[in-house]
Scaffold this motif. Structure first.
Motif, PDB file in Angstrom:
ATOM      1  N   GLU A  48      41.972  41.885  44.169  1.00 38.63           N
ATOM      2  CA  GLU A  48      41.138  40.460  44.346  1.00 38.63           C
ATOM      3  C   GLU A  48      39.937  41.455  43.421  1.00 38.63           C
ATOM      4  O   GLU A  48      39.179  40.530  42.099  1.00 38.63           O
ATOM      5  CB  GLU A  48      40.765  39.800  44.746  1.00 38.63           C
ATOM      6  CG  GLU A  48      41.780  39.539  45.447  1.00 38.63           C
ATOM      7  CD  GLU A  48      40.672  39.036  47.426  1.00 38.63           C
ATOM      8  OE1 GLU A  48      39.915  39.211  47.832  1.00 38.63           O
ATOM      9  OE2 GLU A  48      41.830  37.645  47.615  1.00 38.63           O
ATOM     10  N   TRP A  49      39.584  42.208  43.580  1.00 41.38           N
ATOM     11  CA  TRP A  49      38.842  42.747  43.073  1.00 41.38           C
ATOM     12  C   TRP A  49      39.041  43.880  41.101  1.00 41.38           C
ATOM     13  O   TRP A  49      37.945  43.049  40.089  1.00 41.38           O
ATOM     14  CB  TRP A  49      38.457  44.666  43.699  1.00 41.38           C
ATOM     15  CG  TRP A  49      37.113  45.423  42.795  1.00 41.38           C
ATOM     16  CD1 TRP A  49      35.591  45.410  42.972  1.00 41.38           C
ATOM     17  CD2 TRP A  49      36.624  46.446  41.925  1.00 41.38           C
ATOM     18  NE1 TRP A  49      34.900  45.817  41.894  1.00 41.38           N
ATOM     19  CE2 TRP A  49      35.539  46.555  41.324  1.00 41.38           C
ATOM     20  CE3 TRP A  49      38.583  46.928  41.313  1.00 41.38           C
ATOM     21  CZ2 TRP A  49      35.904  47.777  40.718  1.00 41.38           C
ATOM     22  CZ3 TRP A  49      38.575  47.970  41.028  1.00 41.38           C
ATOM     23  CH2 TRP A  49      37.118  48.271  40.017  1.00 41.38           C
ATOM     24  N   ALA A  50      39.832  43.429  41.764  1.00 40.64           N
ATOM     25  CA  ALA A  50      40.207  44.282  40.111  1.00 40.64           C
ATOM     26  C   ALA A  50      40.599  42.879  38.849  1.00 40.64           C
ATOM     27  O   ALA A  50      39.696  43.018  38.051  1.00 40.64           O
ATOM     28  CB  ALA A  50      42.291  45.192  40.115  1.00 40.64           C
ATOM     29  N   THR A  51      41.693  41.994  39.315  1.00 38.90           N
ATOM     30  CA  THR A  51      40.934  40.329  38.783  1.00 38.90           C
ATOM     31  C   THR A  51      40.067  39.842  38.558  1.00 38.90           C
ATOM     32  O   THR A  51      39.837  39.260  37.524  1.00 38.90           O
ATOM     33  CB  THR A  51      41.774  39.815  39.928  1.00 38.90           C
ATOM     34  OG1 THR A  51      43.277  40.317  40.319  1.00 38.90           O
ATOM     35  CG2 THR A  51      42.196  38.272  38.885  1.00 38.90           C
ATOM     36  N   LEU A  52      38.610  40.245  39.132  1.00 41.73           N
ATOM     37  CA  LEU A  52      37.576  39.752  38.804  1.00 41.73           C
ATOM     38  C   LEU A  52      37.361  41.092  37.609  1.00 41.73           C
ATOM     39  O   LEU A  52      36.036  40.113  37.179  1.00 41.73           O
ATOM     40  CB  LEU A  52      36.350  39.674  40.028  1.00 41.73           C
ATOM     41  CG  LEU A  52      36.962  38.902  41.384  1.00 41.73           C
ATOM     42  CD1 LEU A  52      35.983  38.951  42.735  1.00 41.73           C
ATOM     43  CD2 LEU A  52      36.478  37.335  40.527  1.00 41.73           C
ATOM     44  N   ARG A  53      37.363  42.052  37.937  1.00 42.48           N
ATOM     45  CA  ARG A  53      37.138  43.313  36.838  1.00 42.48           C
ATOM     46  C   ARG A  53      37.755  42.851  35.985  1.00 42.48           C
ATOM     47  O   ARG A  53      36.771  42.774  34.435  1.00 42.48           O
ATOM     48  CB  ARG A  53      37.006  44.505  37.892  1.00 42.48           C
ATOM     49  CG  ARG A  53      36.162  46.113  37.128  1.00 42.48           C
ATOM     50  CD  ARG A  53      34.998  45.701  36.823  1.00 42.48           C
ATOM     51  NE  ARG A  53      34.656  46.651  35.743  1.00 42.48           N
ATOM     52  CZ  ARG A  53      34.222  45.660  34.322  1.00 42.48           C
ATOM     53  NH1 ARG A  53      34.469  44.969  33.802  1.00 42.48           N
ATOM     54  NH2 ARG A  53      33.168  47.359  33.917  1.00 42.48           N
ATOM     55  N   ILE A  54      39.027  42.134  35.582  1.00 42.60           N
ATOM     56  CA  ILE A  54      39.627  42.264  34.259  1.00 42.60           C
ATOM     57  C   ILE A  54      39.186  41.382  33.405  1.00 42.60           C
ATOM     58  O   ILE A  54      38.269  41.044  32.109  1.00 42.60           O
ATOM     59  CB  ILE A  54      40.937  41.970  34.907  1.00 42.60           C
ATOM     60  CG1 ILE A  54      41.378  42.960  35.252  1.00 42.60           C
ATOM     61  CG2 ILE A  54      41.117  41.307  33.545  1.00 42.60           C
ATOM     62  CD1 ILE A  54      42.754  42.991  35.598  1.00 42.60           C
ATOM     63  N   GLN A  55      38.596  40.186  34.395  1.00 40.59           N
ATOM     64  CA  GLN A  55      37.511  38.926  33.985  1.00 40.59           C
ATOM     65  C   GLN A  55      35.978  39.007  33.337  1.00 40.59           C
ATOM     66  O   GLN A  55      35.881  38.609  32.317  1.00 40.59           O
ATOM     67  CB  GLN A  55      37.787  37.467  35.183  1.00 40.59           C
ATOM     68  CG  GLN A  55      39.248  36.816  35.528  1.00 40.59           C
ATOM     69  CD  GLN A  55      38.870  36.015  36.725  1.00 40.59           C
ATOM     70  OE1 GLN A  55      38.049  35.944  37.200  1.00 40.59           O
ATOM     71  NE2 GLN A  55      40.067  35.136  36.562  1.00 40.59           N
ATOM     72  N   ARG A  56      35.901  39.683  34.148  1.00 43.62           N
ATOM     73  CA  ARG A  56      34.259  40.607  34.039  1.00 43.62           C
ATOM     74  C   ARG A  56      34.408  41.177  32.121  1.00 43.62           C
ATOM     75  O   ARG A  56      33.787  41.068  31.668  1.00 43.62           O
ATOM     76  CB  ARG A  56      33.530  41.640  34.839  1.00 43.62           C
ATOM     77  CG  ARG A  56      32.302  41.195  34.368  1.00 43.62           C
ATOM     78  CD  ARG A  56      31.331  42.362  35.152  1.00 43.62           C
ATOM     79  NE  ARG A  56      31.459  42.065  36.871  1.00 43.62           N
ATOM     80  CZ  ARG A  56      31.743  42.485  37.810  1.00 43.62           C
ATOM     81  NH1 ARG A  56      30.888  43.574  37.808  1.00 43.62           N
ATOM     82  NH2 ARG A  56      31.717  42.051  38.576  1.00 43.62           N
ATOM     83  N   GLY A  57      35.468  41.584  32.375  1.00 48.30           N
ATOM     84  CA  GLY A  57      35.698  42.953  31.162  1.00 48.30           C
ATOM     85  C   GLY A  57      36.242  42.002  30.164  1.00 48.30           C
ATOM     86  O   GLY A  57      36.006  42.579  29.210  1.00 48.30           O
ATOM     87  N   GLN A  58      36.961  41.647  30.417  1.00 41.69           N
ATOM     88  CA  GLN A  58      36.946  40.280  28.994  1.00 41.69           C
ATOM     89  C   GLN A  58      35.736  39.111  28.691  1.00 41.69           C
ATOM     90  O   GLN A  58      35.684  39.003  27.308  1.00 41.69           O
ATOM     91  CB  GLN A  58      38.521  39.406  29.419  1.00 41.69           C
ATOM     92  CG  GLN A  58      39.748  39.368  29.718  1.00 41.69           C
ATOM     93  CD  GLN A  58      40.640  38.519  30.189  1.00 41.69           C
ATOM     94  OE1 GLN A  58      39.652  37.470  31.434  1.00 41.69           O
ATOM     95  NE2 GLN A  58      41.738  38.197  29.964  1.00 41.69           N
ATOM     96  N   LYS A  59      35.145  39.343  29.290  1.00 41.82           N
ATOM     97  CA  LYS A  59      33.427  38.575  28.836  1.00 41.82           C
ATOM     98  C   LYS A  59      33.179  39.224  28.140  1.00 41.82           C
ATOM     99  O   LYS A  59      32.717  38.977  27.333  1.00 41.82           O
ATOM    100  CB  LYS A  59      32.920  38.232  30.014  1.00 41.82           C
ATOM    101  CG  LYS A  59      33.795  36.677  30.832  1.00 41.82           C
ATOM    102  CD  LYS A  59      32.844  36.292  31.971  1.00 41.82           C
ATOM    103  CE  LYS A  59      33.545  35.177  32.401  1.00 41.82           C
ATOM    104  NZ  LYS A  59      32.765  34.246  33.448  1.00 41.82           N
ATOM    105  N   GLU A  60      32.677  40.730  27.848  1.00 39.27           N
ATOM    106  CA  GLU A  60      32.067  42.123  27.797  1.00 39.27           C
ATOM    107  C   GLU A  60      32.795  41.801  26.270  1.00 39.27           C
ATOM    108  O   GLU A  60      31.695  42.359  25.769  1.00 39.27           O
ATOM    109  CB  GLU A  60      32.115  42.777  28.922  1.00 39.27           C
ATOM    110  CG  GLU A  60      31.237  42.548  30.055  1.00 39.27           C
ATOM    111  CD  GLU A  60      31.297  43.485  30.860  1.00 39.27           C
ATOM    112  OE1 GLU A  60      31.822  44.437  30.829  1.00 39.27           O
ATOM    113  OE2 GLU A  60      30.138  43.602  31.972  1.00 39.27           O
ATOM    114  N   GLN A  61      34.693  42.219  26.348  1.00 37.72           N
ATOM    115  CA  GLN A  61      34.701  42.833  25.082  1.00 37.72           C
ATOM    116  C   GLN A  61      34.956  41.734  24.164  1.00 37.72           C
ATOM    117  O   GLN A  61      34.639  40.826  24.689  1.00 37.72           O
ATOM    118  CB  GLN A  61      35.822  43.739  25.449  1.00 37.72           C
ATOM    119  CG  GLN A  61      35.400  44.791  26.590  1.00 37.72           C
ATOM    120  CD  GLN A  61      37.244  45.723  27.091  1.00 37.72           C
ATOM    121  OE1 GLN A  61      38.363  45.696  26.359  1.00 37.72           O
ATOM    122  NE2 GLN A  61      36.602  46.816  27.322  1.00 37.72           N
TER     123      GLN A  61
END
Length: 424
Positions: A48-61
Motif C-alpha cells: 500500500e505504501w509503495a502504491t501511494l509512493r508511485i502515485q505521488r511520484g507520477q504527480k511530481e515527475q
C-alpha cells in the motif's frame, strides 16, 4: 579470507537457529507463533505504501504514458456503428443506406493493428500486467525507479525472497532430509547396524511397501534408507504425541478406531494416496501386530485390494544382540524403548524384493499369501496362515466350523467306505 568465512558461518548459524526455533519446533508441536499473519500484514502495508509512493511520484515527475490494466494499448469499447459514425463526423452519412466513405477503412485498419499488437486470445497466455507495482512483477513503466526509498524497499524484498523465502520453499527436499536425518539419529541411539540388500528394488513413489512386523522400530529401520508415508491407527500417550508431530511434516495416513472398521473409507483414502505419483510410498504392516521374528503370520487382504504396485520387504533381526520383539501385553512403549536402548545392539538385515502386482484371476487373499510367502522365504521365516490377531481375540467361529467340517467329512467318509466294502 578467514574472517569472511567466519562471518558467513555466523550468519548461517543465526539462520539455522531461526529456522529450527521459529519454524520446525513449533510445527512439530502444532504451535503457531503468529509470524505468518504478521508477515502478511506487514507485506500488505508495504505494498500500500509503495502504491501511494508511485502515485505521488507520477504527480511530481513528468506524466507517464497511460497503460491499460489488462494490456499495453487502450481499446475503445464502442460498437462498429458508433466508431464509424465518429469517423464520419465531418461527412455524415446514413449507414443503413449502403453508402461507402473512404474514412470507413480507417476503422478496419485500426482494429487490425490492435489485434496484431495485442489480440484478446494471445494475452490470456501471458502474465497479467498490474496497474501498480507489487515489488515483485515489474510493469512496463518501471515503477521501481521512481524514488530512492522505493528502490531500497525493492532491494530488501529481493534479499528476503531469495535469501530467506527461497530456502524455506524447498520443502520436499528439506522434509525428506530432515526425516532421514532424524531416523538415522534414532538408529544411532539404538546402536543399530542395518544391512540393506537389493537396493535397486527400493519402493518408489505411488507404490505400497509391505513388510513383516516385529517391532515399532521397524519404521526406524526402513526409514534409514528412504522416506515413507505410514498408515496406522491413532494412538494415545507417547505414541500419539509422536504421530501428531510427524504428520504435520509428511502426509501420513492415520485412522481413528471408528474409521478402521469402515473398510471402504480406509480403502478410499489409500487409493487417493497412491493415485498421486508424487507422494511417498505407503508403508504397511499387513500382519496388523508384532510377531517375534521367527515367522510371518496371515496378511490382512485390505492392503492388496486397493491396487497399485506392491514392494515386499523382509526384515530379520539377529536375536543374539538384543530382542527386538515388542510384547505389547507385557511392556508399554516407554519400557520397551528403554529395553531397546539398553541392549547390546540392534542388528538386522533388510531385503528389498522385486515389485509384485496382482495377476489375472488372482483375488486379494491369494495375492496377499503370495507376497507373504516371498517375504518368509527371503527372510528365513516360517510361513504361517494363522491370524496374528488371535493373541487378543477369540478364535473366529468360521475357523471352528472349518475344523468341524473337516472332521465331519472324515467321519462320514469313513462310515461310507465301511458301508461300501461290507457284505452285499
Amino acid at each position: 579470507m578467514e574472517g569472511a568465512w567466519e562471518i558467513a558461518f555466523v550468519f548461517f548459524q543465526v539462520w539455522l537457529s531461526i529456522v529450527v526455533g521459529l519454524i520446525m519446533l513449533p510445527a512439530m508441536f502444532g504451535v503457531s507463533l503468529g509470524f505468518t499473519d504478521i508477515y502478511i500484514k506487514v507485506l500488505v502495508k508495504t505494498l500500500e505504501w509503495a502504491t501511494l509512493r508511485i502515485q505521488r511520484g507520477q504527480k511530481e515527475q513528468a506524466a507517464l504514458p497511460s497503460q491499460s490494466a489488462n494490456g499495453i494499448i487502450e481499446k475503445d469499447d464502442g460498437s462498429m456503428q458508433e466508431e464509424i459514425g465518429e469517423l464520419r463526423r465531418s461527412h455524415p452519412k446514413n449507414l443503413a443506406g449502403g453508402d461507402f466513405t473512404l474514412c470507413d477503412a480507417f476503422y478496419f485498419c485500426k482494429k487490425g493493428i490492435e489485434n496484431i499488437v495485442e489480440d484478446q486470445v494471445t494475452q490470456r497466455f501471458t502474465s497479467e500486467e498490474l496497474a501498480s507495482w507489487n515489488l515483485l512483477t515489474r510493469t512496463n513503466n518501471n515503477f521501481c525507479y521512481i524514488s530512492v526509498r522505493l528502490t531500497i524497499i525493492w532491494g530488501l524484498g529481493v534479499f528476503i525472497r531469495y535469501c530467506i523465502l527461497l530456502p524455506l520453499s524447498v520443502k520436499n527436499w528439506l522434509s525428506d532430509l530432515v526425516h532421514i536425518t532424524c531416523y538415522r539419529i534414532c538408529a544411532r541411539g539404538l546402536s543399530a547396524t542395518i544391512r540393506y540388500h537389493n537396493k535397486e528394488n527400493r519402493p518408489k513413489k505411488g507404490g505400497i511397501c509391505v513388510a513383516n512386523h516385529t517391532s515399532p522400530i521397524d519404521i526406524v529401520i526402513l526409514a534409514n534408507d528412504g522416506c515413507y508415508a505410514m498408515v496406522g491407527q491413532v494412538h494415545g500417550g507417547l505414541m500419539g504425541v509422536l504421530q501428531r508431530s510427524i504428520v504435520r511434516s509428511c502426509p501420513h495416513v492415520w485412522f481413528e478406531r471408528s474409521e478402521m472398521k469402515d473398510r471402504h473409507a480406509v480403502a478410499k483414502r489409500l487409493k487417493d494416496h497412491i493415485a498421486d505419483k508424487t507422494k511417498l510410498p505407503i508403508l504397511i504392516f499387513p500382519e496388523g501386530t508384532c510377531i517375534n521374528n521367527t515367522s510371518v503370520m496371515m496378511f490382512k487382504k485390505g492392503s492388496f485390494e486397493i491396487g497399485g504396485t506392491i514392494y515386499p520387504v523382509a526384515i530379520k533381526y539377529d536375536p543374539q544382540f538384543g530382542d527386538a520383539f515388542w510384547n505389547s501385553a507385557k511392556y508399554n512403549m516407554v519400557s520397551y524403548l528403554l529395553r531397546m536402548m539398553t541392549s547390546w545392539a540392534i542388528v538386522c538385515n533388510v531385503w528389498y524384493l522385486p515389485p509384485m502386482t496382482r495377476q489375472d484371476g488372482e483375488d486379494a487373499v491369494q495375492f496377499a499369501n503370495r507376497v507373504k510367502s516371498a517375504i518368509a522365504h527371503q527372510g528365513g521365516l516360517v510361513d504361517l496362515s494363522w491370524d496374528g490377531g488371535l493373541k487378543r481375540e477369540k478364535v473366529k467361529e468360521s475357523l471352528k466350523e472349518e475344523q468341524q467340517k473337516m472332521y465331519s467329512s472324515m467321519i462320514i467318509g469313513s462310515d461310507f467306505n465301511e458301508a461300501s466294502v461290507g457284505p452285499a
